[in-house]
Write a protein that holds these residues in place. Sequence first.
Motif, PDB file in Angstrom:
ATOM      1  N   ALA A 372       0.826  -1.219   0.000  1.00  0.00           N
ATOM      2  CA  ALA A 372       0.000   0.000   0.000  1.00  0.00           C
ATOM      3  C   ALA A 372       0.860   1.268   0.000  1.00  0.00           C
ATOM      4  N   LEU A 373       1.797   1.349   0.934  1.00  0.00           N
ATOM      5  CA  LEU A 373       2.573   2.581   1.070  1.00  0.00           C
ATOM      6  C   LEU A 373       3.565   2.816  -0.069  1.00  0.00           C
ATOM      7  N   PRO A 374       4.314   1.802  -0.538  1.00  0.00           N
ATOM      8  CA  PRO A 374       5.190   2.061  -1.694  1.00  0.00           C
ATOM      9  C   PRO A 374       4.427   2.525  -2.925  1.00  0.00           C
ATOM     10  N   LEU A 375       3.245   1.939  -3.194  1.00  0.00           N
ATOM     11  CA  LEU A 375       2.464   2.381  -4.346  1.00  0.00           C
ATOM     12  C   LEU A 375       1.979   3.814  -4.150  1.00  0.00           C
ATOM     13  N   THR A 376       1.587   4.141  -2.937  1.00  0.00           N
ATOM     14  CA  THR A 376       1.163   5.512  -2.652  1.00  0.00           C
ATOM     15  C   THR A 376       2.312   6.491  -2.859  1.00  0.00           C
ATOM     16  N   GLU A 377       3.516   6.080  -2.460  1.00  0.00           N
ATOM     17  CA  GLU A 377       4.694   6.935  -2.634  1.00  0.00           C
ATOM     18  C   GLU A 377       5.010   7.134  -4.117  1.00  0.00           C
TER      19      GLU A 377
END
Length: 386
Positions: A372-377
């Motif tokens: 979730a967080l890497p894609l958001t970044e």
Amino acid sequence: MQLFPVGRVYDFMKYRTPAMGLSLLLVIVSLVLMVKPGPRLGTDFLGGTEIEVAFDKPTTATQIQEVVESKGFSRPDVIHVDDPKNAHRFLIRVQEVSTVEESTRLAVEKKLCLADPAPPDCKLRASEVKFSPGGEKISARFEEAPDLDWIRSELSGVSGIKLKQSDNNPSLQSARDHRVEIALESLGDQMMAALRSGLPEGSVPDPALRTEWIGPKAGAQLRDAALKSIVISLFFIMAYVAIHFDIRFAPGGVLALVHDAIGTVGILIILGREINLTTVAAILTIIGFSVNDTVVIYDRVRENVGKSRGASFSQLINVSLSETLSRTILTSSTVIMVLGCFFSWGTGSLQDFARARISGRLSCVYSSIYVALPLTEVLDRRLFSK
């Protein structure tokens, strides 16, 4: 309670590239396994009849399969059930379902004189005849006090049905309404009889621990409904995350949920476990836990955005994950300990549910950090940085 030093920031994003590659590999392998060899669907989705039997003497799955198949059942599936109290417990599943054909129904109604006008040689006349969906009993209502011996004699000659051997069959259910219940020999009874005749004497107890059936059409409807429920839940969760946070957070959150659902199914296929309604319930629960983990971290990221104006989004993610790491480990370990108890001492559906939930819970922790967080970044850097 803090498991890690307060204020220390761990560089989680340093491992995002290999982690996202591992996640992509897991999803691809799971999708391939769903196509070939495909998941082992349970009776809930395929339709059929299954019985669960705890044998009193040592018995192998091969022996059981040969006996059941020799009695005319097609492609019996025999699964060993782990039970610390009985090492010879098996689940036996066949594709056939106990049904009463339309011609047989008409013959039964004729024998019970439901037709109008009634045949002249009728001793009794039924005012109502109902067949159970599973084909294991007939319920009939008569215009006068029924003669049970006459009913048994009339139905014994009907082709396509076989009365269950019992001194109390047929049985009078209501003297006031003249309602009678006739128990038929179901497919489960036939399998038990086949096992008693084909295995050594004293091996097969009576009755079976559990007997279940479902028609192929109902199984297909349940399968479609299960898929719809998962897709609808993913859509509304994405809408919630987009409205509650920011549109750039939604894709990562939903991709994490998809990763957890598909990854859990892939793990179950690798382990050789079947997919049934219990598995679907576990997957929906996994989705709920996953979005909870992701939302907690997203909320911390949003708080830190206001506190650290000059920090990059990658730095904000590292800070937010470091601050919530203790919470993530404590909550996840508590859930896994409880599920471990269900898995260790539970049996059947309860054990299947616990197995799916444990693998899904581990996947939730991983996907919240490295999906979730890497894609958001990435979305923030490429689309929203300006």
